[in-house]
Design a protein around this motif. Structure first.
Motif, PDB file in Angstrom:
ATOM      1  N   GLN A 146      57.325  -0.649  70.374  1.00  0.00           N
ATOM      2  CA  GLN A 146      58.324  -1.707  70.270  1.00  0.00           C
ATOM      3  C   GLN A 146      58.641  -2.008  68.806  1.00  0.00           C
ATOM      4  OE1 GLN A 146      57.569  -5.244  72.632  1.00  0.00           O
ATOM      5  NE2 GLN A 146      56.319  -4.073  74.099  1.00  0.00           N
ATOM      6  N   GLU A 147      59.917  -1.990  68.496  1.00  0.00           N
ATOM      7  CA  GLU A 147      60.419  -2.471  67.195  1.00  0.00           C
ATOM      8  C   GLU A 147      61.143  -3.772  67.493  1.00  0.00           C
ATOM      9  OE1 GLU A 147      62.579  -4.001  64.694  1.00  0.00           O
ATOM     10  OE2 GLU A 147      63.964  -2.703  65.796  1.00  0.00           O
ATOM     11  N   ASP A 148      60.534  -4.897  67.215  1.00  0.00           N
ATOM     12  CA  ASP A 148      61.029  -6.186  67.708  1.00  0.00           C
ATOM     13  C   ASP A 148      61.509  -7.141  66.625  1.00  0.00           C
ATOM     14  OD1 ASP A 148      58.635  -6.814  66.541  1.00  0.00           O
ATOM     15  OD2 ASP A 148      57.671  -7.565  68.373  1.00  0.00           O
ATOM     16  N   ARG A 149      61.972  -6.578  65.462  1.00  0.00           N
ATOM     17  CA  ARG A 149      62.433  -7.453  64.380  1.00  0.00           C
ATOM     18  C   ARG A 149      63.928  -7.349  64.098  1.00  0.00           C
ATOM     19  NH1 ARG A 149      60.282  -6.104  59.227  1.00  0.00           N
ATOM     20  NH2 ARG A 149      60.156  -3.942  59.927  1.00  0.00           N
ATOM     21  N   SER A 150      64.566  -6.289  64.558  1.00  0.00           N
ATOM     22  CA  SER A 150      65.940  -5.994  64.134  1.00  0.00           C
ATOM     23  C   SER A 150      66.967  -6.935  64.768  1.00  0.00           C
ATOM     24  CB  SER A 150      66.291  -4.544  64.463  1.00  0.00           C
ATOM     25  OG  SER A 150      66.079  -4.280  65.831  1.00  0.00           O
ATOM     26  N   ARG A 151      68.043  -7.150  64.031  1.00  0.00           N
ATOM     27  CA  ARG A 151      69.160  -7.983  64.492  1.00  0.00           C
ATOM     28  C   ARG A 151      70.495  -7.253  64.459  1.00  0.00           C
ATOM     29  NH1 ARG A 151      67.923 -13.498  64.285  1.00  0.00           N
ATOM     30  NH2 ARG A 151      65.696 -13.755  64.694  1.00  0.00           N
ATOM     31  N   SER A 152      70.509  -6.020  64.016  1.00  0.00           N
ATOM     32  CA  SER A 152      71.752  -5.252  63.909  1.00  0.00           C
ATOM     33  C   SER A 152      71.421  -3.765  64.063  1.00  0.00           C
ATOM     34  CB  SER A 152      72.423  -5.490  62.551  1.00  0.00           C
ATOM     35  OG  SER A 152      71.611  -4.979  61.502  1.00  0.00           O
ATOM     36  N   ASN A 189      68.049  -1.857  63.351  1.00  0.00           N
ATOM     37  CA  ASN A 189      67.450  -1.029  64.411  1.00  0.00           C
ATOM     38  C   ASN A 189      66.940   0.287  63.828  1.00  0.00           C
ATOM     39  OD1 ASN A 189      69.939  -1.966  66.862  1.00  0.00           O
ATOM     40  ND2 ASN A 189      67.835  -2.654  66.770  1.00  0.00           N
ATOM     41  N   LEU A 190      67.798   0.950  63.088  1.00  0.00           N
ATOM     42  CA  LEU A 190      67.482   2.284  62.597  1.00  0.00           C
ATOM     43  C   LEU A 190      66.542   2.244  61.397  1.00  0.00           C
ATOM     44  CD1 LEU A 190      71.052   3.687  63.111  1.00  0.00           C
ATOM     45  CD2 LEU A 190      68.996   4.427  64.326  1.00  0.00           C
ATOM     46  N   ALA A 191      66.727   1.276  60.514  1.00  0.00           N
ATOM     47  CA  ALA A 191      65.840   1.183  59.348  1.00  0.00           C
ATOM     48  C   ALA A 191      64.406   0.874  59.766  1.00  0.00           C
ATOM     49  CB  ALA A 191      66.356   0.110  58.385  1.00  0.00           C
ATOM     50  N   PHE A 192      64.225  -0.085  60.673  1.00  0.00           N
ATOM     51  CA  PHE A 192      62.875  -0.458  61.103  1.00  0.00           C
ATOM     52  C   PHE A 192      62.252   0.615  61.998  1.00  0.00           C
ATOM     53  CE2 PHE A 192      64.256  -5.186  60.765  1.00  0.00           C
ATOM     54  CZ  PHE A 192      64.197  -5.091  59.377  1.00  0.00           C
ATOM     55  N   ALA A 203      70.960   5.806  57.010  1.00  0.00           N
ATOM     56  CA  ALA A 203      69.574   5.315  57.015  1.00  0.00           C
ATOM     57  C   ALA A 203      68.571   6.427  56.742  1.00  0.00           C
ATOM     58  CB  ALA A 203      69.261   4.658  58.356  1.00  0.00           C
ATOM     59  N   GLY A 204      69.035   7.665  56.662  1.00  0.00           N
ATOM     60  CA  GLY A 204      68.133   8.777  56.405  1.00  0.00           C
ATOM     61  C   GLY A 204      67.291   9.162  57.600  1.00  0.00           C
ATOM     62  N   VAL A 205      67.794   8.902  58.803  1.00  0.00           N
ATOM     63  CA  VAL A 205      67.073   9.236  60.028  1.00  0.00           C
ATOM     64  C   VAL A 205      67.546  10.609  60.505  1.00  0.00           C
ATOM     65  CG1 VAL A 205      66.669   8.591  62.434  1.00  0.00           C
ATOM     66  CG2 VAL A 205      66.773   6.825  60.671  1.00  0.00           C
ATOM     67  N   PRO A 206      66.651  11.599  60.621  1.00  0.00           N
ATOM     68  CA  PRO A 206      67.057  12.954  61.014  1.00  0.00           C
ATOM     69  C   PRO A 206      67.179  13.098  62.526  1.00  0.00           C
ATOM     70  CG  PRO A 206      64.720  12.921  60.539  1.00  0.00           C
ATOM     71  CD  PRO A 206      65.214  11.531  60.285  1.00  0.00           C
TER      72      PRO A 206
END
Length: 334
Positions: free
Chosen positions: A235-241, A245-248, A281-284
């Motif tokens: 769970q990534e439960d901090r994002s608001r956008s 979403n992608l950075a966290f 975001a540098g996500v591959p």
């Protein structure tokens, strides 16, 4: 001939851009320019046709364009009314209605500029027309490339499947829009599980002001109910956008090692913007879309287009201002 040459050049640049990274909005513009110059070349070839046929084509093309514009406006207005009835009158639900009314206002302005002897009116119409043409061209580029990007499939195994969050209903319940994302993500999980390489599922979404629990928590519960093993869910439960979403989520994935591959799952209308943000975001990984109700797509697509324009805000504002001035000067001088 020069138009065909330019069409070929832009098509080659598009192919190189896609090979380098499919998630760039510049690819959409290059493809649009290639199609634009191809159309210009075809129009230039009309001179070789018999005179009667040329006249017929030159009459049909503007008429078809005008009818298409009016039909688009009517469709958007009708869809806007449906959106308000189904989803309420929030600003985000008024976009298709607003776009349809804006097209009708533009048509009325052009008619007025033609029929009334007013330099100021012609200047206003000229400026608005060029800006509208620029935005319309970018929107068609966005639609065309988003459609092509949305046809991509996952050919390689991935280490993570990231499902982007959306608002909950009744404080802690997953709505149909979000449920479809989770179902699409779990379907991908099962395909890889059958090959002996089950990925980790990352559900991403924080707690909104009107929500009792973080979106990620409700999403994890829904995934478990679908049959996904809880130990495979993070769970990534901090994002608001989407950006968060992608950075966290990237931070969570990098904890397992830097050389990872992932798929990001969202809804169809949200795919291309998410792909652009994923690249930034540098996500591959690539982005896949889940089914979205038809009535919801037009307004949501316009919202996504506006958001993509905002990612390149300085450039687009500068171009719009320049075109507005040039169009106003041309209209004033005509």
């Amino acid at each position: 001939m020069p138009a065909y040459l330019l069409a070929t050049v832009f098509l080659l640049l598009f192919a190189l851009g896609v090979r380098r990274d499919r998630r760039r909005f510049g690819n959409a513009v290059l493809l649009g320019l290639s199609v634009l110059f191809l159309a210009a070349g075809l129009l230039g070839s009309l001179a070789r046709l018999p005179d009667g046929l040329v006249d017929a084509v030159l009459l049909v093309i503007p008429a078809a364009a005008g009818l298409g514009l009016v039909a688009s406006a009517v469709f958007l207005v009708a869809n806007g009314v449906t959106m308000v009835r189904q989803e309420g009158g929030r600003l985000a639900n008024l976009l298709s209605l607003t776009a349809g009314l804006a097209i009708l206002v533009l048509i009325a302005l052009l008619f007025a500029a033609v029929h009334f002897d007013s330099r100021a009116l012609r200047a206003l119409a000229g400026g608005v027309l060029l800006v509208a043409g620029y935005l319309g061209f970018l929107f068609l580029c966005f639609l065309g490339y988003a459609f092509l990007y949305g046809r991509l499939t996952v050919r390689r195994d991935v280490d993570f499947i990231v499902v982007l969050g959306a608002g909950l209903v009744d404080g802690d319940q997953v709505p149909p829009l979000l449920a479809r994302r989770l179902e699409r993500g779990y379907a991908l999980y099962r395909v890889q599980e059958a090959r002996g390489r089950p990925p980790r599922m990352i559900v991403s979404g924080g707690k909104g002001s009107d929500e009792q629990v973080p979106e990620a928590q409700a999403m994890a519960v829904h995934l478990a109910e679908l049959g996904c093993p809880p130990e495979r869910i993070e769970q990534e439960d901090r994002s608001r956008s989407t950006e968060e979403n992608l950075a966290f989520s990237r931070v969570l994935m990098e904890r397992h090692g830097p050389d990872y591959r992932c798929v990001v799952v969202t809804n169809t209308f949200h795919v291309f913007r998410s792909a652009v943000i994923t690249r930034r975001a540098g996500v591959p990984g690539q982005v896949l879309g889940a089914h979205t109700a038809r009535y919801y797509r037009p307004s949501a697509t316009i919202r996504e287009f506006v958001a993509v324009l905002a990612l390149y805000g300085t450039l687009n504002v500068t171009v719009c201002l320049l075109l507005a001035v040039l169009g106003a000067l041309a209209g004033w001088a005509s």
